[in-house]
Design a protein around this motif. Structure first.
Motif, PDB file in Angstrom:
ATOM      1  N   THR B   6       0.857  -1.186   0.000  1.00  0.00           N
ATOM      2  CA  THR B   6       0.000   0.000   0.000  1.00  0.00           C
ATOM      3  C   THR B   6       0.893   1.235   0.000  1.00  0.00           C
ATOM      4  O   THR B   6       2.078   1.161   0.321  1.00  0.00           O
ATOM      5  CB  THR B   6      -0.893   0.049   1.255  1.00  0.00           C
ATOM      6  N   LEU B  54      -3.868   2.073  -2.838  1.00  0.00           N
ATOM      7  CA  LEU B  54      -4.220   2.899  -1.678  1.00  0.00           C
ATOM      8  C   LEU B  54      -4.812   2.046  -0.563  1.00  0.00           C
ATOM      9  O   LEU B  54      -4.881   2.466   0.585  1.00  0.00           O
ATOM     10  CB  LEU B  54      -5.211   3.994  -2.072  1.00  0.00           C
ATOM     11  N   THR B  56      -7.238   0.606   1.964  1.00  0.00           N
ATOM     12  CA  THR B  56      -8.474   1.132   2.567  1.00  0.00           C
ATOM     13  C   THR B  56      -8.569   2.651   2.452  1.00  0.00           C
ATOM     14  O   THR B  56      -9.589   3.235   2.786  1.00  0.00           O
ATOM     15  CB  THR B  56      -8.556   0.740   4.049  1.00  0.00           C
ATOM     16  N   GLU B  57      -7.523   3.273   1.954  1.00  0.00           N
ATOM     17  CA  GLU B  57      -7.602   4.737   1.769  1.00  0.00           C
ATOM     18  C   GLU B  57      -8.259   5.115   0.447  1.00  0.00           C
ATOM     19  O   GLU B  57      -8.460   6.287   0.158  1.00  0.00           O
ATOM     20  CB  GLU B  57      -6.201   5.346   1.834  1.00  0.00           C
ATOM     21  N   GLU B  58      -8.523   4.111  -0.389  1.00  0.00           N
ATOM     22  CA  GLU B  58      -9.175   4.401  -1.669  1.00  0.00           C
ATOM     23  C   GLU B  58     -10.658   4.615  -1.444  1.00  0.00           C
ATOM     24  O   GLU B  58     -11.248   4.042  -0.526  1.00  0.00           O
ATOM     25  CB  GLU B  58      -8.946   3.230  -2.636  1.00  0.00           C
ATOM     26  N   ASN B  59     -11.233   5.442  -2.291  1.00  0.00           N
ATOM     27  CA  ASN B  59     -12.649   5.784  -2.200  1.00  0.00           C
ATOM     28  C   ASN B  59     -13.231   5.836  -3.591  1.00  0.00           C
ATOM     29  O   ASN B  59     -12.501   6.064  -4.543  1.00  0.00           O
ATOM     30  CB  ASN B  59     -12.766   7.191  -1.613  1.00  0.00           C
ATOM     31  N   ASN B  81     -10.430  12.469  -2.705  1.00  0.00           N
ATOM     32  CA  ASN B  81      -9.455  11.588  -3.346  1.00  0.00           C
ATOM     33  C   ASN B  81      -8.207  12.348  -3.781  1.00  0.00           C
ATOM     34  O   ASN B  81      -7.082  11.854  -3.644  1.00  0.00           O
ATOM     35  CB  ASN B  81     -10.079  10.886  -4.558  1.00  0.00           C
ATOM     36  N   VAL B  84      -5.890  12.914  -0.953  1.00  0.00           N
ATOM     37  CA  VAL B  84      -5.103  11.714  -0.634  1.00  0.00           C
ATOM     38  C   VAL B  84      -3.991  11.507  -1.672  1.00  0.00           C
ATOM     39  O   VAL B  84      -2.822  11.307  -1.323  1.00  0.00           O
ATOM     40  CB  VAL B  84      -6.016  10.457  -0.570  1.00  0.00           C
TER      41      VAL B  84
END
Lengths: 433, 262
Positions: B6, B54, B56-59, B81, B84
């Motif tokens: 990640t 990413l 769990t940081e992806e959306n 996003n 991030v």
């Protein structure tokens, strides 16, 4: 002399009437919001030359495309002949360009051949509409007026071309007979075949030649004034329409600036958004909420139906037809225009583009696949109108189906359109396949 | 199990990836699409590409919200996003989802997100061209009838028609085009947020119409490059009870199989 005066009066009347119509159309298009489409000018000129002048998208469907190019080239080039007719009409001369000699003969000969090709194209078009009854020319939006409009245009073209050829034939015969005023000029590769059908009597011939001459030019002036009321207006608007068309990739939908300010303010409390106009709506309910390019698109549409016939929703029997979206937008604009003429500019008839013309069922059937945009030979963008109507339904009314609302709240709460936990997003890496 | 670093790991190790693999919601959660994600991650690993995700940081990029008219929600997603991505100083992004591809590539720049975005089929083509993927040791697709279904958001929306086809060309398979392809390709029926709602009433569903084109080619494999198309084509095959005859595979899966990676 009397003929010259009548001609000049007819010409002036036609030009004034046309100008009045054009002004109304410009006023209607300006009902739309402002949008700046003056960037990348070299690319815009290139697009216009390629797509409008060069007809590059027409041949995607070869039969209609090639026939259309014949009619189009014929129409443009024969206009040089119209210039001569206008000069002759004003000054009482006859075939004023004949001093060009052999080049003149070449010109007239090529006009005649083009006229024949135009006739061929137009007959093919008539056959496609009346005999073959192509599916593309049908559909819920193809009501009585759009259907007859198409036929009127084709019939007018037949009449104009026939008058032109008959006029030349009579002229040729008068030239051969050595009649005064009919200078020996021109070459008549097509109309020579009409000669045997004409009388030999000089007076009758002069009558036929004059009648056809007047019919041809008055017909053209009348046709000019028919354009603004007809789908045929595309012959003019195709040019600005391709110039102002969207240059960004088809998949790029505009980011609404008013929304950006609000979102920035939400994410960053110290950000102060600029004051927005109290009349501002998110998305479009009526034509005034669309931008002027979208409205020009509507006036440019010639209802060919290439968009609708490639629309996946329409193909599978849904109510949506991109052509109808454009026709509805134009009809609504015209309605508002008539209201302004009758009741002044602040009149509100209580109607709107969404619901009174375009239904919710139509806008929600769209897959935003851009097939309609791709298919349009003059770069009309029905999808942008559908999107703006959706934006109004969602952001002003919160009027969407439950499943879409669920998708929205999933994105908002879980960061995905489905109801999964954000904590599970990376689980795929630990799965055995 | 595959080792997928990640961004957080990378930064912690003081490293920077060559490319960020944007997995997308379907690629993360949808069981069928997860297999495509894994196949592509294996290709990247096999070719020694230094990549990261990413996690769990992806959306959600906001694509379905935007196409459905919810510009607020879209821009909320986009700006979060971008924060991030910019926070990690991301320069290059690859994704196996044409919807994510289109949104990040075309709609993020104007909101402050400027990245070099490519579709996974484009990266695979580059890897083949660079000689890093040899098409060897794996399942042979030689002589197999394969047809490629253009995703709207890759093809018409962004003009990418060649890369996926070139990837298939190295298979020495029997590639057949459907009558509606490239610019004239027919949508699978899932775009514009249709994936998340019932279709309007009509004569049939769009993916069933599309299956007619597939069946006409007599293809044994329908190659796709989009997780939504995957779902729709898979359902279409099922509708005609052709699961035994027709396989729906993502281009990444075909490549991975061909190179004995899955």
């Amino acid at each position: 002399m009397l003929a010259q005066i009548i001609f000049i009066l007819a010409l002036i009347t036609a030009i004034i009437a046309f100008t009045i119509s054009i002004k109304k159309i410009i006023r209607n298009i300006n009902l739309g919001k402002d949008i700046d489409r003056t960037d990348h000018q070299p690319e815009r000129w290139k697009n216009m030359l390629k797509v409008a002048l060069g007809q590059s998208k027409m041949t995607a469907r070869p039969v209609a495309g090639i026939m259309h190019i014949l009619v189009y080239v014929g129409f443009i080039i024969i206009n040089i002949e119209v210039l001569e007719i206008i000069i002759d009409g004003i000054f009482g001369t006859h075939r004023v360009f004949s001093f060009l000699g052999s080049f003149y003969n070449f010109l007239i000969a090529s006009f005649e051949i083009l006229a024949l090709l135009v006739l061929l194209g137009v007959f093919v078009f008539l056959a496609r509409r009346l005999v073959l009854q192509l599916k593309r020319f049908k559909g819920i939006e193809m009501t009585a007026w759009p259907k007859s409009d198409a036929i009127y245009i084709l019939v007018i073209e037949v009449l104009l071309m026939s008058a032109f050829l008959t006029m030349n034939a009579a002229d040729y015969k008068l030239q051969q007979a050595g009649v005064h005023h009919y200078t020996l000029a021109g070459s008549f590769p097509v109309s020579q075949f009409i000669l045997p059908l004409l009388p030999t009597d000089i007076n009758s011939l002069i009558l036929i030649e004059r009648f056809c001459w007047w019919f041809h030019i008055l017909g053209i002036l009348a046709f000019l004034n028919y354009l603004p009321f007809s789908k045929h207006f595309h012959i003019i608007l195709a040019f600005p329409n391709t110039w102002y068309a969207k240059l960004a990739p088809k998949g790029e939908f505009n980011n609404m600036e008013t929304v950006s300010h609000e979102v920035k303010a939400m994410l960053n409390p110290s950000y102060t958004p600029p004051a927005i106009d109290a009349n501002n709506k998110f998305g479009a309910k009526d034509v005034q909420d669309l931008n002027w390019v979208q409205l020009m698109n509507a006036y440019t549409c010639t209802e060919c139906g290439r968009c609708t016939s490639s629309c996946p929703a329409n193909i599978t029997g849904k109510l949506l037809s991109p052509r109808k979206i454009m026709m509805d937008t134009r009809d609504r604009m015209e309605e508002i225009g008539r209201n302004i003429d009758k009741h002044g500019k602040d009149y509100n008839d209580g109607k709107s583009l969404l619901d009174d013309y375009i239904s919710r069922e139509e806008i929600w059937a769209c897959t935003t696949c851009n097939a309609c945009v791709e298919a349009c030979p003059v770069n009309i963008d029905p999808l942008s109108i559908i999107l703006d109507l959706r934006r109004f339904a969602v952001m002003e009314e919160s009027n969407v189906t439950g499943s879409l609302n669920a998708m929205f709240s999933n994105i908002e709460n879980n960061g995905a359109p489905w109801k999964y936990s954000p904590a599970d997003r990376f689980n795929w890496a630990n799965k055995e396949d | 199990m595959i080792q997928v670093p990640t961004m957080a790991d990378m930064i912690a190790a003081g490293e920077e990836p060559e490319v960020l693999f944007w997995v997308g919601c379907a690629g993360s959660y949808d069981e069928r699409a997860q297999r495509v994600t894994q196949a592509f991650a294996k290709i990247l690993t096999h070719c020694n590409i230094k990549f990261a995700v990413l996690g769990t940081e992806e959306n959600c990029t906001g694509d379905p919200a935007k196409r459905a008219g919810n510009e607020f929600l879209f821009q909320m997603q986009a700006m979060m996003n971008i924060e991030v991505l910019n926070g990690y100083n991301i320069k290059k992004i690859v994704t196996a989802c044409p919807h994510c591809f289109n949104t990040i590539k075309n709609e993020y720049p104007n909101l402050g997100g400027h990245y070099d975005v490519i579709h996974h089929t484009q990266l695979i083509q580059e890897l083949i061209d660079a000689g890093k993927l040899k098409a060897e040791n794996g399942e042979s697709f030689k002589g197999k009838k394969i047809t490629y279904h253009d995703p709207c958001y890759l093809g018409r929306a962004n003009g990418v028609y060649e890369a996926p086809r070139k990837v298939l060309e190295v298979l020495d398979a029997d590639l057949v085009e459907m009558k509606r392809c490239k610019q004239n390709g027919l949508c699978c029926g899932a775009g514009g947020a249709q994936m998340f709602k019932e279709p309007e009433k009509g004569k049939k569903d769009v993916n069933i119409e599309r299956m007619d084109d597939v069946l006409e080619t007599k293809a044994e494999v329908v190659a796709v490059g989009c997780p939504f198309c995957m779902t729709m084509m898979k359902d279409g095959v099922k509708h005609f009870e052709k699961e035994q005859e027709i396989e729906v595979l993502d281009i990444a899966e075909i490549t991975a199989r061909n190179n004995n990676l899955i």
